[in-house]
Scaffold this motif. Structure first.
Motif, PDB file in Angstrom:
ATOM      1  N   ASN A 242       0.778  -1.233  -0.073  1.00 54.68           N
ATOM      2  CA  ASN A 242      -0.111  -0.002  -0.149  1.00 54.68           C
ATOM      3  C   ASN A 242       0.938   1.218   0.081  1.00 54.68           C
ATOM      4  O   ASN A 242       0.639   2.334  -0.754  1.00 54.68           O
ATOM      5  N   ILE A 243       1.981   1.406   0.832  1.00 54.64           N
ATOM      6  CA  ILE A 243       2.802   2.362   0.719  1.00 54.64           C
ATOM      7  C   ILE A 243       3.669   2.380  -0.595  1.00 54.64           C
ATOM      8  O   ILE A 243       3.491   3.579  -1.139  1.00 54.64           O
ATOM      9  N   ARG A 244       3.952   1.267  -1.238  1.00 57.84           N
ATOM     10  CA  ARG A 244       4.695   1.538  -2.516  1.00 57.84           C
ATOM     11  C   ARG A 244       3.769   2.033  -3.308  1.00 57.84           C
ATOM     12  O   ARG A 244       4.132   3.131  -4.330  1.00 57.84           O
ATOM     13  N   THR A 245       2.419   1.642  -3.326  1.00 60.21           N
ATOM     14  CA  THR A 245       1.573   2.192  -4.580  1.00 60.21           C
ATOM     15  C   THR A 245       1.133   3.472  -4.474  1.00 60.21           C
ATOM     16  O   THR A 245       1.126   4.383  -5.327  1.00 60.21           O
ATOM     17  N   GLY A 246       0.939   4.070  -3.088  1.00 62.57           N
ATOM     18  CA  GLY A 246       0.795   5.399  -2.643  1.00 62.57           C
ATOM     19  C   GLY A 246       1.905   6.253  -3.327  1.00 62.57           C
ATOM     20  O   GLY A 246       1.721   7.270  -4.078  1.00 62.57           O
ATOM     21  N   VAL A 247       3.013   5.853  -2.866  1.00 64.72           N
ATOM     22  CA  VAL A 247       4.147   6.775  -3.178  1.00 64.72           C
ATOM     23  C   VAL A 247       4.442   6.856  -4.736  1.00 64.72           C
ATOM     24  O   VAL A 247       4.465   7.929  -5.467  1.00 64.72           O
ATOM     25  N   ALA A 248       4.304   5.541  -5.523  1.00 57.78           N
ATOM     26  CA  ALA A 248       4.662   5.500  -6.652  1.00 57.78           C
ATOM     27  C   ALA A 248       3.393   6.170  -7.721  1.00 57.78           C
ATOM     28  O   ALA A 248       3.622   6.715  -8.492  1.00 57.78           O
ATOM     29  N   LYS A 249       2.200   6.306  -7.286  1.00 59.34           N
ATOM     30  CA  LYS A 249       0.943   6.969  -7.677  1.00 59.34           C
ATOM     31  C   LYS A 249       1.363   8.542  -7.752  1.00 59.34           C
ATOM     32  O   LYS A 249       1.204   9.049  -8.751  1.00 59.34           O
ATOM     33  N   ILE A 250       1.881   8.976  -6.558  1.00 64.84           N
ATOM     34  CA  ILE A 250       2.423  10.468  -6.388  1.00 64.84           C
ATOM     35  C   ILE A 250       3.507  10.769  -7.433  1.00 64.84           C
ATOM     36  O   ILE A 250       3.515  11.626  -7.934  1.00 64.84           O
ATOM     37  N   MET A 251       4.451   9.722  -7.501  1.00 63.88           N
ATOM     38  CA  MET A 251       5.715  10.205  -8.375  1.00 63.88           C
ATOM     39  C   MET A 251       5.036  10.343  -9.878  1.00 63.88           C
ATOM     40  O   MET A 251       5.514  10.937 -10.503  1.00 63.88           O
ATOM     41  N   SER A 252       4.225   9.324 -10.278  1.00 65.83           N
ATOM     42  CA  SER A 252       3.794   9.235 -11.616  1.00 65.83           C
ATOM     43  C   SER A 252       2.680  10.471 -12.134  1.00 65.83           C
ATOM     44  O   SER A 252       2.837  11.050 -13.250  1.00 65.83           O
ATOM     45  N   GLN A 253       2.031  10.837 -10.993  1.00 65.95           N
ATOM     46  CA  GLN A 253       0.949  11.933 -11.266  1.00 65.95           C
ATOM     47  C   GLN A 253       1.606  13.294 -11.356  1.00 65.95           C
ATOM     48  O   GLN A 253       1.253  14.216 -12.038  1.00 65.95           O
ATOM     49  N   ASN A 254       2.872  13.498 -10.469  1.00 67.31           N
ATOM     50  CA  ASN A 254       3.454  14.722 -10.428  1.00 67.31           C
ATOM     51  C   ASN A 254       4.832  14.858 -11.194  1.00 67.31           C
ATOM     52  O   ASN A 254       5.394  16.077 -11.163  1.00 67.31           O
ATOM     53  N   ILE A 255       5.372  14.003 -11.884  1.00 66.67           N
ATOM     54  CA  ILE A 255       6.326  14.135 -12.677  1.00 66.67           C
ATOM     55  C   ILE A 255       6.202  13.946 -14.182  1.00 66.67           C
ATOM     56  O   ILE A 255       5.815  12.896 -14.679  1.00 66.67           O
TER      57      ILE A 255
END
Length: 826
Positions: A242-255
């Motif tokens: 869940n942590i990995r998914t949340g952080v990866a989603k933030i990365m993909s959406q903001n870069i």
């Protein structure tokens, strides 16, 4: 950041337009008047849109800093109605509303201009498709020139308003501290004049952080940091995913892909390049204050040579690094096998300590303070380990203070007596003069009497002392190609030097001060002492403490007009015999702190504001606190901090200072994540981790100006450790590997494996089975990385990113959630 000012001249722009119109007439003949009219309208709309956009930026900046532009100031209010409080408040509110209204009007006009531009572009493009690209180039050139001109004008206008605003709102405080606030931050003592842009660069401060050049690599580091910490946390696989998914989603959406690589502005790159290429100058930080010092290199080297020649140093015939590395390794291995020492106290690639000088710009002839960089030396990690033990043993000494705040709290408990005088004592060259044998004997006595030693370390006292003697004996260093041994004392830069000096002065105080009835008050911070004693006994006290050891000599400074500076405080006597205090700023103080435009995370900038405001409140008495707060505001605004943010933090700091201190010792210590700063995306990831894992977040900013341009200290090439690649010359296959040594050493081992016909090297197997050859021009270090887990994490990502690979193994098992997000950044 300050924009690049590389404009095209008006002559070149006019020449380009003339050629364009000539070609337009040839193409269209007499039927070009309507097109020319549309082009003129398009040019006018572009200029209007640029002007409005820059004006919106200017107005928003004014709003952010609490400044009202001249055209919106209601000057008739105070003239007609006088300085009435209610009328003044009404004036401020009206001016603020006018500012907001003007921003909205300009924004609406800008939108209309953009609509007109879109319509005109479409019409013109369909009419002259063959000349469209030429027209676009001309328009872009014109836009850049107009934007540069207007932007520069608006910035100069804002700067003038800012200075006038500071002078107006803080007139009395500003004028009384003008010498301090206007002090230059650059001391150019060299024969080379600085260019305008070089000055602008250095005026940003050596601590100014530039943006990371590749945000993608920062995200890889972020993922590796999270993964490494989650290994040591009690989390289920589902929680980790869940942590990995949340952080990866933030990365993909903001870069976005085009924003992964960030370029430093041209004027910054050129300024850094010109400073680094000039080998005749030496750039460093001043010994005190926060100013930049530039010296002629030959002058700096001459001062360094004189300092070493006349100092307590002996020239050595050889480098002592292998000898001390062997001694430390043998001793640590012995104690590690007995499970008395941790395993990470050995430096893998040790080098000799390096000496350099910090210029004392406040003294005549600008002498240098010798500082030794012990990092990477054979005893550095061991010294840090021992220093952590001794710090606890030396704590809670009755005469030692930790900081200025503690000193102020002690002052509040005291009243001066009639006939008492305030003086300060300062030790001359404490670190280099402290007698080591006597201090070691005292340290052993302290260890034997310390009740909680077993809680701090499992090492026996004899082994602690043996390790301490080994560390103190290694006081050697390198200057240029020569090596020197310090004859006595400790060196500035060793982790053990402050604690050894502390133990020695504790011994002196217990012998000479504790039973001295002439001394009413005695507090010490490192080697600076504040004392209140009978005026007739002060010389006797000085003689007494100077007689303790011939190598340690104190200097005395007496009060003037019942005031005396100590640390960063001025202590003075009030009419009721209580002691007053306010902040003292030395002659070397430049009032330069972290610039608000620096690419540090916002948390660091808020930390600067909070620290300075807390210092102003806690270190000033009631008579001076308001003036000190106002001066702190001016200093922060000089460092480009917004007035609105300063006022917001001031309210929070005041509330915090009024609350009683929290003395909870059993409070749970949170795990701390250190994330590389990649901009807004890092802040969002930090917020997400705080909420989900209840952890503390620290930040690692990008490259700092000081670490790039400062060249006083001798630099050595570092081993090029990290992730490397090897290309096959006969097919598209690539090998990815990682190494903690220089990668060329590892490549040489691969080449030897091919010659020997190795059956364990994937590179050798591929080349021999397929009768292929290595591409010797393809050897490349893809990612420099010294940290083991981070190196393996990045190696695995690069292997997964390869369509054709020589690797047999995929390396570290990286979770697929990370791969889906991070492979886009490589």
């Amino acid at each position: 950041m300050i924009p690049e000012t590389a404009e095209m001249s008006d002559h070149n722009i006019l020449g380009g337009w003339k050629k364009f119109y000539d070609n337009l007439r040839k193409l269209r003949g007499e039927a070009n008047e309507e097109i020319i009219y549309d082009i003129k309208r398009l040019e006018s709309s572009y200029k209007q849109e640029i002007h409005l956009t820059n004006h919106i930026v200017f107005l928003r900046r004014c709003k952010k800093h609490g400044i009202i532009p001249k055209g919106l100031q209601l000057k008739e209010f105070p003239r007609r109605f006088g300085p009435h409080e209610k009328m003044s408040k009404m004036q401020q509110q009206t001016e603020s509303r006018l500012l907001n209204c003007m921003i909205n009007i300009n924004y609406t006009k800008s939108k209309h201009a953009q609509i007109d531009i879109t319509k005109l572009r479409s019409s013109i493009r369909s009419s002259i498709p063959s000349l469209w690209n030429w027209l676009c180039n001309l328009m872009n050139t014109m836009r850049n020139a107009v934007h540069s001109k207007i932007s520069r004008t608006q910035k100069e206008k804002f700067k003038a308003l800012m200075e006038k605003n500071v002078d107006h709102f803080f007139g009395k405080i500003y004028q009384s501290n003008k010498d301090l606030l206007c002090k230059p931050t650059i001391n150019n003592m060299s024969s080379r004049p600085l260019t305008k842009f070089e000055e602008q660069l250095l005026n940003l401060g050596l601590n100014f952080s530039l943006p990371v050049k590749n945000v993608g690599y920062a995200m890889c580091d972020t993922a590796a940091t999270i993964e490494l910490h989650m290994m040591n946390m009690e989390l289920t696989d589902n929680q980790k995913n869940n942590i990995r998914t949340g952080v990866a989603k933030i990365m993909s959406q903001n870069i976005q892909k085009e924003k992964i690589k960030q370029r430093w502005e041209t004027w910054i790159k050129n300024s850094i390049k010109s400073l680094l290429e000039d080998e005749t100058i030496c750039i460093t930080k001043a010994d005190k204050g926060n100013s930049v010092v530039i010296m002629d290199r030959n002058k700096y080297m001459e001062k360094m040579s004189t300092m070493i020649r006349t100092g307590p140093y002996t020239l050595l015939n050889h480098d002592s690094t292998p000898l001390y590395a062997k001694r430390v390794a043998e001793k640590c291995q012995e104690l590690t096998e007995m499970k008395l020492l941790p395993e990470n106290l050995l430096e893998k690639n040790p080098r000799s300590p390096i000496i350099y000088g910090a210029p004392k710009i406040h003294k005549k002839d600008i002498p240098l303070r010798p500082i030794v960089d012990y990092r990477c030396s054979p005893t550095y990690k061991l010294s840090k380990y021992l220093a952590n033990i001794f710090t606890k043993v030396a704590s809670h000494h009755e005469y030692t203070i930790k900081n200025s705040t503690e000193f102020v709290e002690e002052l509040k408990k005291k009243k001066s007596r009639f006939g008492d005088k305030k003086v300060s004592f300062d030790v001359t060259s404490l670190f280099t003069m402290v007698p080591i044998p006597e201090t070691l004997d005292y340290i052993k006595e302290k260890l034997e009497s310390y009740p909680d030693l077993e809680k701090r370390t499992s090492l026996p006292i004899d082994d602690i002392m043996s390790l301490l003697k080994l560390c103190t004996s290694s006081s050697y260093f390198q200057f240029q190609d020569k090596y020197y041994q310090q004859n006595y004392g400790t060196t500035m830069g060793s982790p053990l030097s402050p604690i050894i000096a502390e133990f020695y002065l504790q011994k002196l105080e217990l012998t000479k001060i504790k039973n001295n009835r002439s001394i009413y008050f005695w507090k010490r911070y490192v080697d600076d002492v504040f004392c209140i004693a009978r005026s007739r006994n002060q010389e006797k006290i000085l003689q007494d403490i100077n007689s303790f050891h011939p190598s340690i000599q104190f200097k005395i400074e007496e009060e003037i007009d019942e005031k005396i500076p100590f640390l960063d405080i001025v202590v003075y006597s009030k009419n009721d015999y209580y002691l007053g205090h306010f902040i003292h700023r030395k002659q070397t103080q430049t009032c330069q702190y972290l610039n608000f435009r620096s690419y540090h995370p916002r948390a660091h900038k808020i930390g600067v504001i909070d620290t300075l405001l807390t210092r102003a409140i806690r270190l000033s008495d009631e008579e001076h606190v308001n003036d000190e707060i106002e001066l702190t505001k001016i200093i922060l605004m000089k460092n480009e901090y917004p007035a609105s943010l300063i006022n917001d933090r001031l309210a929070r700091v005041k509330n915090k200072c009024l609350r009683p201190p929290n003395n909870k010792k059993d409070e749970e210590i949170k795990q701390r994540f250190i994330l590389p700063c990649g901009g807004e995306v890092t802040s969002k990831i930090a917020s997400y981790l705080r909420n989900r894992l209840d952890v503390d977040i620290g930040y690692l900013p990008g490259p700092k100006i000081g670490s790039i341009v400062c060249n006083a200290k001798q630099k050595f090439p570092k081993p090029r450790a990290g992730v490397y690649s090897i290309q096959c010359n006969s097919c598209p296959a690539v090998y990815i590997g990682e190494t903690e040594r220089d990668f060329m050493i590892r490549i040489a081992e691969h080449q030897n494996g091919i010659r020997r016909g190795s059956t364990t090297s994937p590179v050798a197997i591929h080349m021999l089975e397929n009768d292929h050859q290595l591409d010797t021009n393809s050897f490349k270090l893809i990612v420099p990385e010294n940290r083991k887990f981070f190196r393996k994490f990045k190696e695995a990502l690069h292997i997964k990113n390869l369509p054709n690979k020589i690797n047999i193994s995929n390396g570290l098992n990286v979770n697929p959630i990370w791969c889906s997000a991070l492979l886009n950044f490589l």
